[in-house]
Design an enzyme around this catalytic site. Structure first.
Site, PDB file in Angstrom:
ATOM      1  N   LYS A  38       0.841  -1.203   0.000  1.00  8.85           N
ATOM      2  CA  LYS A  38       0.000   0.000   0.000  1.00  8.85           C
ATOM      3  C   LYS A  38       0.876   1.252   0.000  1.00  8.85           C
ATOM      4  O   LYS A  38       2.092   1.175   0.210  1.00  8.85           O
ATOM      5  CB  LYS A  38      -0.910  -0.003   1.237  1.00  8.85           C
ATOM      6  CG  LYS A  38      -0.152   0.067   2.565  1.00  8.85           C
ATOM      7  CD  LYS A  38      -1.092   0.017   3.755  1.00  8.85           C
ATOM      8  CE  LYS A  38      -0.295   0.086   5.058  1.00  8.85           C
ATOM      9  NZ  LYS A  38      -1.168   0.099   6.241  1.00  8.85           N
ATOM     10  N   ARG A 136      -9.218   0.152  15.623  1.00 10.03           N
ATOM     11  CA  ARG A 136      -9.359   0.924  14.384  1.00 10.03           C
ATOM     12  C   ARG A 136     -10.526   0.350  13.584  1.00 10.03           C
ATOM     13  O   ARG A 136     -11.563   0.967  13.451  1.00 10.03           O
ATOM     14  CB  ARG A 136      -8.080   0.865  13.543  1.00 10.03           C
ATOM     15  CG  ARG A 136      -6.891   1.580  14.134  1.00 10.03           C
ATOM     16  CD  ARG A 136      -5.765   1.751  13.116  1.00 10.03           C
ATOM     17  NE  ARG A 136      -5.460   0.520  12.380  1.00 10.03           N
ATOM     18  CZ  ARG A 136      -4.381   0.369  11.622  1.00 10.03           C
ATOM     19  NH1 ARG A 136      -3.515   1.357  11.474  1.00 10.03           N
ATOM     20  NH2 ARG A 136      -4.160  -0.766  10.977  1.00 10.03           N
ATOM     21  N   TYR A 264      11.652  31.921   2.950  1.00 11.88           N
ATOM     22  CA  TYR A 264      10.398  32.596   3.275  1.00 11.88           C
ATOM     23  C   TYR A 264      10.323  33.015   4.739  1.00 11.88           C
ATOM     24  O   TYR A 264      10.798  32.302   5.633  1.00 11.88           O
ATOM     25  CB  TYR A 264       9.213  31.670   2.971  1.00 11.88           C
ATOM     26  CG  TYR A 264       8.932  31.495   1.495  1.00 11.88           C
ATOM     27  CD1 TYR A 264       8.672  32.594   0.680  1.00 11.88           C
ATOM     28  CD2 TYR A 264       8.915  30.227   0.926  1.00 11.88           C
ATOM     29  CE1 TYR A 264       8.403  32.424  -0.670  1.00 11.88           C
ATOM     30  CE2 TYR A 264       8.641  30.053  -0.421  1.00 11.88           C
ATOM     31  CZ  TYR A 264       8.383  31.160  -1.215  1.00 11.88           C
ATOM     32  OH  TYR A 264       8.119  30.994  -2.556  1.00 11.88           O
ATOM     33  N   MET A 313       8.349  24.733  -1.304  1.00 12.24           N
ATOM     34  CA  MET A 313       7.634  23.689  -2.034  1.00 12.24           C
ATOM     35  C   MET A 313       8.581  22.815  -2.859  1.00 12.24           C
ATOM     36  O   MET A 313       8.438  21.593  -2.905  1.00 12.24           O
ATOM     37  CB  MET A 313       6.575  24.297  -2.952  1.00 12.24           C
ATOM     38  CG  MET A 313       5.724  23.258  -3.657  1.00 12.24           C
ATOM     39  SD  MET A 313       4.448  23.971  -4.714  1.00 12.24           S
ATOM     40  CE  MET A 313       3.363  24.690  -3.477  1.00 12.24           C
TER      41      MET A 313
END
Length: 369
Positions: A38, A136, A264, A313
């Site tokens: 997965k 779960r 930033y 990013m």
């Protein structure tokens, strides 16, 4: 292997073979092996990993969602695939693509029977999930009579296996709890078998269960993180080989004066005359913002250098003051030597998170077995 010339993720298939064989060596010959692929095979590449494991005669695959199983079928994977968290909207597709659902609640059971009947299925294999303490997904022990009654009223589906999930098999402080889960599941399986009149397979162990609880290997085991090179303990990590190496290069080097800012929000300000390198990898590639401002690091010419300022990013900046390096030099984010688990620990997270965060836009390179 060639030096990186851009941001790449190298997948070492020989390491995958090693890990598979090591984990298999822990099992009895008759115990089946399910490989968990997965989340893009924990961030590597589910198709290439599954294709390679098929050559090693793996018995089963598991994915989380139906579309992950569809992608494997589209790529030619024929090994049985368990879908761990299916939703009713995907049941028709699951049947059409010969995927096998986990059945974890009365709603899911009834909905899948309905779809199986509508599609003229007989004895379609399903896997009944029981909750033994992870809390779960899964039926409770007192649901057995209901499940058996529903199965006996239809010929559309059949319980191929019963399974549960250990909550803390890697934590040796939780041995008592884990043993209680094992006993509870064994009791559930025995009661289910007696009432249904046939014996489904039973499976419980994840990677740490394989390593720490050989008494609970049962008919099949499931391994995810172990296949990718992590054993959830320093001792076992030595026996496994990380299959993925995340690499990049230095795009540009800047020299800055004292009190100049980087990135930033001016999150980093230099303490003096410093040399800063910019690297083409950022939070869109899986290096999350949490690794910024000195928490994370990379390796340049075997020197560990800190990430400074906020992760962008598509870029990170690192402090290479005093490091012998130049533009175009290779950068190691993690590899077999400088492990992803160590980088993850620097941000108080785990290897699973950083591995599965690696974006699919990062180019994959495969090293042959």
């Amino acid at each position: 292997m060639a030096k990186a010339q851009e941001t790449i993720l190298e997948i070492d298939l020989s390491a995958l073979t090693h890990n598979f064989n090591y984990l298999k060596s822990k099992l009895q010959p008759q115990t089946k092996f399910l490989a968990v692929v997965k989340a893009f095979a924990y961030g590597s590449d589910s198709i290439e990993v599954a294709k390679h494991l098929e050559t090693l005669d793996v018995d089963y695959f598991a994915v989380a969602y139906a579309n992950e199983g569809v992608n494997l079928r589209d790529a030619g994977i024929t090994t049985p695939i368990l879908v761990l968290h299916p939703q009713p909207i995907n049941f028709k597709t699951i049947i059409e693509r010969c995927l096998e659902p986990s059945i974890y609640s009365a709603r899911i059971l009834n909905e899948f029977i309905k779809v199986a009947k509508a599609n003229s299925q007989t004895n379609y294999p399903v896997h009944i999930k029981f909750n033994t303490g992870l809390n779960r997904l899964g039926f409770w022990e007192n649901d057995i009579d209901y499940i058996v009654s529903q199965l006996n009223e239809t010929k559309s589906i059949v319980a191929k296996s019963l399974f549960s999930h250990l909550a803390a098999s890697e934590d040796l402080k939780e041995v008592e709890f884990t043993n209680s889960q094992i006993k509870k599941f064994e009791h559930i399986a025995k009661e289910f078998e007696n009432k249904i009149g046939y014996k489904p397979w039973v499976h419980l162990c994840n990677t740490s269960g394989i390593i720490n609880y050989p008494n609970a290997h049962l008919d099949m085991v499931r391994s995810g993180i172990g296949l990718y090179g992590f054993g959830n303990s320093a001792l076992e990590d030595k026996n496994l080989k990380p299959i993925a190496s995340l690499k990049s290069i230095i795009s540009q080097i800047h020299n800055i004066d004292k009190d100049e800012s980087v990135g930033y929000n001016r999150a980093y300000k230099s303490q003096g005359f410093e040399t800063i390198a910019t690297i083409p990898i950022g939070h869109a590639d899986g290096i999350n913002r949490i690794y910024g401002n000195g928490k994370g690091f990379v390796f340049i010419n075997e020197i560990k250098v800190p990430i400074i300022g906020n992760v962008c990013m598509d870029m990170i900046m690192v402090n290479v003051t005093g490091v012998d390096c130049k533009e175009g030099d290779e950068v190691i984010v993690f590899n077999f030597k400088n492990k992803a688990s160590v980088l993850a620990e620097s941000a108080n997270t785990i290897s699973y998170e950083i591995l599965t965060s690696i974006s699919q836009r990062v180019k994959r390179i495969y090293l042959a077995d």
